[in-house]
Design an enzyme around this catalytic site. Sequence first.
Site, PDB file in Angstrom:
ATOM      1  N   GLU A  83       2.172  -8.221   6.251  1.00  0.00           N
ATOM      2  CA  GLU A  83       3.504  -7.610   6.388  1.00  0.00           C
ATOM      3  C   GLU A  83       4.315  -8.298   7.480  1.00  0.00           C
ATOM      4  OE1 GLU A  83       2.238  -3.699   7.492  1.00  0.00           O
ATOM      5  OE2 GLU A  83       1.669  -3.122   5.470  1.00  0.00           O
TER       6      GLU A  83
ATOM      7  N   TYR B  51      13.465  -4.603  25.271  1.00  0.00           N
ATOM      8  CA  TYR B  51      12.122  -5.191  25.420  1.00  0.00           C
ATOM      9  C   TYR B  51      12.076  -6.277  26.492  1.00  0.00           C
ATOM     10  CZ  TYR B  51      11.880  -3.430  20.564  1.00  0.00           C
ATOM     11  OH  TYR B  51      11.932  -2.670  19.429  1.00  0.00           O
TER      12      TYR B  51
ATOM     13  N   CYS C 198      29.408  -1.073  28.760  1.00  0.00           N
ATOM     14  CA  CYS C 198      29.347  -0.443  30.083  1.00  0.00           C
ATOM     15  C   CYS C 198      27.946   0.048  30.405  1.00  0.00           C
ATOM     16  CB  CYS C 198      30.367   0.690  30.149  1.00  0.00           C
ATOM     17  SG  CYS C 198      32.012   0.043  29.921  1.00  0.00           S
TER      18      CYS C 198
END
Length: 422
Positions: free
Chosen positions: A275, A318, A346
């Site tokens: 996958e 991340y 912002c």
Amino acid sequence: MHHFTYKHGVLHAENVPIPDLAAKVGTPFYCYSTATLKRHYDVFRAAFGKLDTAIHFAVKSNPNMAVLRLLANWGSGFDIVSGGELRLVLQAGARPENIVFSGVGKSVEELELAVRSNVGQINIESESEMHTLSTLATKLGRTVRVALRVNPHVDAQTHAKITTGTKENKFGIDWTLTPDLYRKAKALPGLDPRAIAVHIGSQITDLKPFEDAFLRVRDLALMLRNEGFNIDHLDLGGGLGVPYDFSAIPPPLPADYGAMVMRVFGNLGCKLSFEPGRLLVGNAGILVSKVVVLKTGIEKTFAIIDAGMNDLMRPAMYDARHEMIPVCEPAANAASADYEIVGPVCESSDKFASDVTLPTLAEGDLVALLTAGAYGAAMSSVYNTRPLIPEVLVDGDQWAVVRRRPSFEEMMALEQLPPWLA
Ligand SMILES: *Cc1c(COP(=O)(O)O)cnc(C)c1O
């Protein structure tokens, strides 16, 4: 290997100059290369020698309809994680039998849609889901091919937010509980348990965690076979990393991953499915943006670009780093400077890179963030009421907008004031 290269002094996607696209589409936008996607698909497919394998593209990494159509045309299957993705891939031309339904919290409605659509396999993630699916399949008079997704208790050594195979993670069934659940699944009506599935995380840059997890899956398969279960299919998930930071050690090549898979599963006689998401599309996309403002502070020079964290979330989410290059090829002896590359949103986390040395930038310059094809557009949002940005597909000299930028009116179309405020 990708097809975003400088030709005649400007960055091209295959044969299409990026400045032409920017002029016609407006920045920021995503640009995907068909040739790059095809190359990655072919290289991955070829990595497993004579083993009987299938690819199920992880749709969540890039759900663009044109990207899915290309993959479907090349014979790829799909790994989906929601009812929306199921409807999307069917529209893109997927064959139902080539669809695997993963996901840790599938609703009854989603499961019913999957059973009615005759998807090839449903990956079960809990005992409760197993019972729900059995009841549903019985009600609909179907038998559903299922895999149990095991959690092998292996640390994928990747970012904590994309590791999925440790005891602390919500994903999969603890591998020590799997044999018992397998026995229960076998006894339930409407289920045909023949497969084991595993997926330990994403952006994995070392083969060892894969191999540890796969050895557990193999042991489990052998043990269940000894008990008389007909295990003929293993679903080995995705997760192989791609190079983002070209100064770091590159992740293993698909061929090395394939050799390891052959070592572990070579003589088991199981069909293997994979996958991959990021590995197929990551490198096949870039994010093109424009320098809006250069701002020199006391300590740093900020290059504020028109793409923000809502368009490409990975750095904020991340701590990911995307290589950034100028669209106009810099001269070999071009002057350089250190920049903070930030977006207009912002939030202080709206930052793409810190202290990077780049050829001197000017306001209005076009830049490209590389390896943005996976979890880029897919994770974008309209935070700060910024419209989702267009996606462009290139194939040789041809290009087309495959998802357009919505108008302000379209963005507002779902809003309605309550009668007492209208
Ligand atoms: C996210 C996911 C994938 C794809 O991961 P990549 O790192 O993009 O290859 C595959 N399988 C499952 C079950 C997933 O959740």
